[in-house]
Structure formats: C-alpha cells, structure tokens
Scaffold this motif. Structure first.
Motif, PDB file in Angstrom:
ATOM      1  N   GLN A   1      38.544  27.725  42.350  1.00  0.00           N
ATOM      2  CA  GLN A   1      38.421  29.175  42.314  1.00  0.00           C
ATOM      3  C   GLN A   1      39.201  29.799  41.169  1.00  0.00           C
ATOM      4  O   GLN A   1      39.057  30.988  40.894  1.00  0.00           O
ATOM      5  N   MET A   2      40.035  28.986  40.516  1.00  0.00           N
ATOM      6  CA  MET A   2      40.868  29.534  39.449  1.00  0.00           C
ATOM      7  C   MET A   2      40.467  29.059  38.057  1.00  0.00           C
ATOM      8  O   MET A   2      40.838  29.690  37.066  1.00  0.00           O
TER       9      MET A   2
ATOM     10  N   ASN B   1      50.246  28.469  50.440  1.00  0.00           N
ATOM     11  CA  ASN B   1      48.803  28.639  50.481  1.00  0.00           C
ATOM     12  C   ASN B   1      48.425  30.099  50.733  1.00  0.00           C
ATOM     13  O   ASN B   1      47.561  30.669  50.059  1.00  0.00           O
ATOM     14  N   ASN B   2      49.086  30.712  51.704  1.00  0.00           N
ATOM     15  CA  ASN B   2      48.777  32.114  52.027  1.00  0.00           C
ATOM     16  C   ASN B   2      49.120  33.052  50.872  1.00  0.00           C
ATOM     17  O   ASN B   2      48.362  33.975  50.557  1.00  0.00           O
TER      18      ASN B   2
ATOM     19  N   LEU C   1      45.246  35.643  44.631  1.00  0.00           N
ATOM     20  CA  LEU C   1      43.910  35.485  44.036  1.00  0.00           C
ATOM     21  C   LEU C   1      42.959  36.576  44.515  1.00  0.00           C
ATOM     22  O   LEU C   1      42.171  37.122  43.730  1.00  0.00           O
ATOM     23  N   GLN C   2      43.030  36.901  45.797  1.00  0.00           N
ATOM     24  CA  GLN C   2      42.182  37.962  46.322  1.00  0.00           C
ATOM     25  C   GLN C   2      42.546  39.305  45.689  1.00  0.00           C
ATOM     26  O   GLN C   2      41.663  40.114  45.385  1.00  0.00           O
ATOM     27  N   ALA C   3      43.860  39.530  45.521  1.00  0.00           N
ATOM     28  CA  ALA C   3      44.298  40.794  44.920  1.00  0.00           C
ATOM     29  C   ALA C   3      43.765  40.937  43.494  1.00  0.00           C
ATOM     30  O   ALA C   3      43.433  42.034  43.043  1.00  0.00           O
TER      31      ALA C   3
ATOM     32  N   THR D   1      53.520  35.639  41.250  1.00  0.00           N
ATOM     33  CA  THR D   1      53.206  36.927  40.634  1.00  0.00           C
ATOM     34  C   THR D   1      51.745  36.966  40.192  1.00  0.00           C
ATOM     35  O   THR D   1      51.256  36.024  39.576  1.00  0.00           O
ATOM     36  N   ASP D   2      51.076  38.066  40.514  1.00  0.00           N
ATOM     37  CA  ASP D   2      49.714  38.266  40.028  1.00  0.00           C
ATOM     38  C   ASP D   2      49.637  39.583  39.259  1.00  0.00           C
ATOM     39  O   ASP D   2      50.505  40.448  39.410  1.00  0.00           O
TER      40      ASP D   2
END
Length: 483
Positions: A348-349, A377-378, A384-386, A409-410
C-alpha cells in the motif's frame, strides 16, 4: 441480617436457667433460637445449620467457651459467624483472651437484657453489612473479570480486523513474486527445450581460442547480472549507441543486433577482448547461445530474489498474526517489530508513499512483543489513512533517559485541535460509518500504558506525530497476562 425475624441465634450455656431465659427473651423479640448445653452439642448444631450469631458461655465442662470458639474459627463453615461471649468472670485478662480467640464481644453476667439485645442487633447488622460487602466484592470481581475478557476480545477483534485488511494487501503483494517465479521458470524451461540440442553443435564449431572466450563471456555476464537486472531501458539504449560505432569500425554487418546482445549480456567494456567471437561469420548464433545460457543464471537469480521477497512478506504476516499467551514479558527488538508492520503495508506504500527511517541503536525491551506490534501496526495504518496512502511517512526511534521513544509522523491534513484530546477515547472516530470502530487508538493507549508508557500526539496542518515512550525498566508486577 437486618430483620430479627430472620436471624438464627445459637445459645450455648450449660446452665438450664440461663438457657431458658435467653431463649424466651430472644424468641419474644422475633429471633429463631436454638439451644446447646455443651461445646460438642454447639459444634454439631452449627455444622448442621450455621447460625447468624452465637451467644457462648465460657465456663462449661469438657470444652470451655474458648476452646469451642477456636474450633468455630478453624472451620470454614463457621469461621465468619460473630460470637458474643457470656461469662460471670469480669477480669480484664478473661476479656482479652475472649477477643484473642475470635470473639466479637463480651457480656458479663448477670446481664441486662436490653444490653444483650442491643449488642445482638449491632453485630447482626455488622454481619449483614459484611455479607453485603462480600457479595458486592464478588460481583465487582466478576464484573472486572468480564471487563478484562471484553477488553481482550475487543483488542483481538481489532487486531483481526486489521489483519483482514492486511491479508488482502499481502495477497496482492504475493502476486508479484509469484508471477516473477512463474515467468522465470517458464523461461528456463523454454531455454532448455530450445538450446540443449543446438548448443553442442555450436561449441564444436568454435576454435579452442573461441571456446575459451565463450566461457569468459559467460563468466563476465554472470558477474554483471545484478547490474543488468537493475538497468533501465534508457540506460541500455545509451550503451548500445556507444558500442555500435566500435562494431561498425570492424565492418560487422549485424552491428545493431550484436550490440543489443552484448548489452543484454552486460559486456559494456573491453570489446576488443571478444573480437574473435563478434567477427566470426556465425557471430549472431554464437552470441545468442551465450545469451540463452546467461539467461539461465538471470532467471534463477530472479527466482531467488522473488522467493526472498515472498518469504519476507510471509514471515512478517506470521509474526503479526501468530498469537502466544505470554504470561511474563520477554526481551524483544522494537525496531524489528516496526519493520514487521512496514513490511505488511509495503504494497500500500510502494507507489505513492515515501518511507523515511531514522533508526538509532536500541537496547532490547522487556515487553509483550505481539502487543507492541499491534501498536505499531495501528499507528502506521492510521498515518496511511490520514495521508490517503500518498505522502511521506517518517519513523524515528531513539533512547532518551532510560526509555525508548518511537515517533511516527505523516504529512496528512492533521488533527483538529478540538479533537486531539478525544482521539484516544474508545469508539471516538472521525471516519464515516462503516470505515472504523474508533477502537484503534484507544487500544494503542491501553497497550502502551500496560507497558508503563505514554502515547501522545502533536498535530498541525501537514504534520502529525504520534510519540510512544516505553520505559526500559517498566514494572509488570500487577500484570499477570496480556491485555
């Protein structure tokens, strides 16, 4: 026992007059009264039907009141029954002994009936309150057990929900190496079928010098295999343009085709060394044979790399999914756990997310590793969702003041200030219905706190950082099993 009509009182006295008096007075007050004229009779009566309270004379033959009281307190069936001593002895030592053997009160004969009734009422009420407290404690203990079981189930459900999403991603991830393996194996089969009959004839047509150069060509190609596999089409075209003039100088008719083969073989320099081969009238056939043989090595290398990739993914999934009921913490590598989660989300990345790792050396951490893997994992999934699965994900690990600090960090849109304090609350979610349970971050908080740690968030537009602090000397004394 607050209602006297329900109270059952055992009166123990070897003096019939005292026994009848107490029975009459207590029965008139609504108590159920049973008499006993000796210690042995009292023990038998209490064992058959334990009373709510015992009035016990001290001076009795065979067994005195002290001995009878000791017997009651040693028996689980009667040890909680309040015992009030009745005695003509008023010496302080007698009273002290009465309390030492387990009595709750001491009434001196001759007694006043109102005093006896008042003390009986008091101790029955205390017994009733004690029973209520025991029942409530039992209910609370049961409720706590059920709560822990529910919490454990919620955590496991959340883990399995995340695992379900990962399985779909991993299944797609596995398609790539499996496709490569299938394609490469097919190539090997075709090469064997096509070349096993023509290769001996080709080699026999070569001079000893050419045979030596042929083997050297294969060895050089084998050495350059990693470089060939990484070379882009554009780079190959550039090398062909450099090689073709050198071939043209030797008046080789099929210079372009031979240049293609040489580049595919990884022969980019020292072309003069292989002049006896490239100038041979059968140069195309010779080089094609070399290319086909080199293809065996390329295909096997590709298969090995694909297998390694598949094994990495499978092992990461196994580490995440495999559940062991650790009853005590063990030493684990925090960075390895983070890498497990990153591997699971690789598919997914890999196209639109840049992962930046800032790993510093960390000591082993006493922990429940599977639970911390769920934390990583969470948090990674949340990041990733953010970002809607495109952007930059930075993971930092370091040791600070006898603690391990992990920061994820995202560069997503950020968390609004008014909800930052709520995001760790159970069932709180900003996602649309059906897109999340609101348990992910609350479970993260609980698992981190179980390790005596803290999880915090700092967020602004374009940057959100979740920080997890895990003490190296965390105490697990109050923890007898994973949450």
């Amino acid at each position: 026992m607050t209602s006297s009509s329900l109270a059952n009182i055992l009166v123990v006295d070897d003096t019939p007059t005292n026994l009848r008096l107490l029975m009459t007075l207590l029965t008139q007050r609504g108590y159920t009264v049973r008499p006993a004229v000796s210690g042995k009779q009292a023990i038998a009566a209490a064992q058959g039907l334990p009373p709510d309270l015992i009035l016990l004379d001290i001076s009795m033959p065979e067994m005195d009141g002290y001995e009878v009281c000791r017997y009651f307190k040693a028996d689980a069936r009667t040890q909680d029954i309040p015992i009030i001593f009745l005695s003509a002895a008023s010496d302080v030592l007698d009273k002290v002994k009465a309390f030492e053997v387990g009595g709750v009160d001491y009434i001196t004969k001759p007694f006043q009936i109102e005093e006896v009734l008042a003390r009986i009422t008091t101790h029955l009420q205390l017994r009733s309150l004690q029973s209520q407290m025991q029942a409530q404690n039992s209910e609370l203990s049961q409720a706590l057990t059920e709560l822990k079981a529910t919490q454990a189930q919620l955590i496991q459900n959340e883990k399995m929900a995340a695992l379900g999403e990962l399985v779909a991603s991993v299944a797609h991830e596995m398609n790539s190496p499996l496709g490569v393996i299938r394609s490469s194996a097919k190539n090997v089969d075709q090469l064997l079928t096509q070349r096993l009959t023509t290769l001996p004839t080709c080699l026999q047509s070569l001079s000893p010098e050419q045979q030596s150069l042929f083997l050297n060509l294969l060895a050089r190609s084998r050495e350059n295999t990693p470089k060939i596999l990484q070379m882009s089409s554009r780079e190959k075209r550039q090398w062909r343009r450099q090689i073709m003039p050198q071939l043209a100088e030797q008046n080789i008719a099929a210079a372009e085709e031979i240049a293609d083969i040489l580049v595919d073989l990884g022969i980019l320099q020292d072309l003069d060394l292989f002049e006896p081969l490239v100038t041979d009238p059968n140069a195309m056939e010779i080089l094609e044979q070399a290319y086909m043989l080199a293809g065996f090595h390329r295909s096997t290398q590709t298969i090995l790399e694909a297998v390694d990739q598949a094994v990495t993914v499978v092992q990461a999934l196994r580490r995440y999914a495999y559940h062991r009921d650790y009853t005590v913490p063990i030493e684990a590598d925090v960075t390895e756990g983070i890498e497990t989660s990153l591997t699971l989300y690789h598919n997914q990345m890999r196209h639109h997310v840049e992962v930046i790792r800032h790993y510093r050396p960390l000591p082993p951490l006493r922990c429940f590793p599977e639970e911390l893997n769920q934390v990583w994992n969470n948090l990674i999934h949340n990041a990733l969702q953010a970002m809607n699965y495109q952007g930059t994900l930075a993971v930092t690990t370091k040791e600070v003041d006898q603690a391990i600090v992990v920061q994820i960090t995202d560069n997503g849109p950020g968390v609004a200030p008014e909800i930052q304090e709520k995001i760790f609350e159970p069932f709180f979610t900003t996602k649309t219905a059906g897109k999340g349970t609101g348990l992910g971050l609350s479970i993260v908080k609980k698992l981190v706190e179980k390790h005596s740690g803290q999880v915090t968030v700092m967020s602004q537009a374009g940057q959100t950082t979740f920080s997890v602090l895990l003490p190296l000397n965390a105490s697990f004394e109050s923890c007898d099993a994973p949450v």
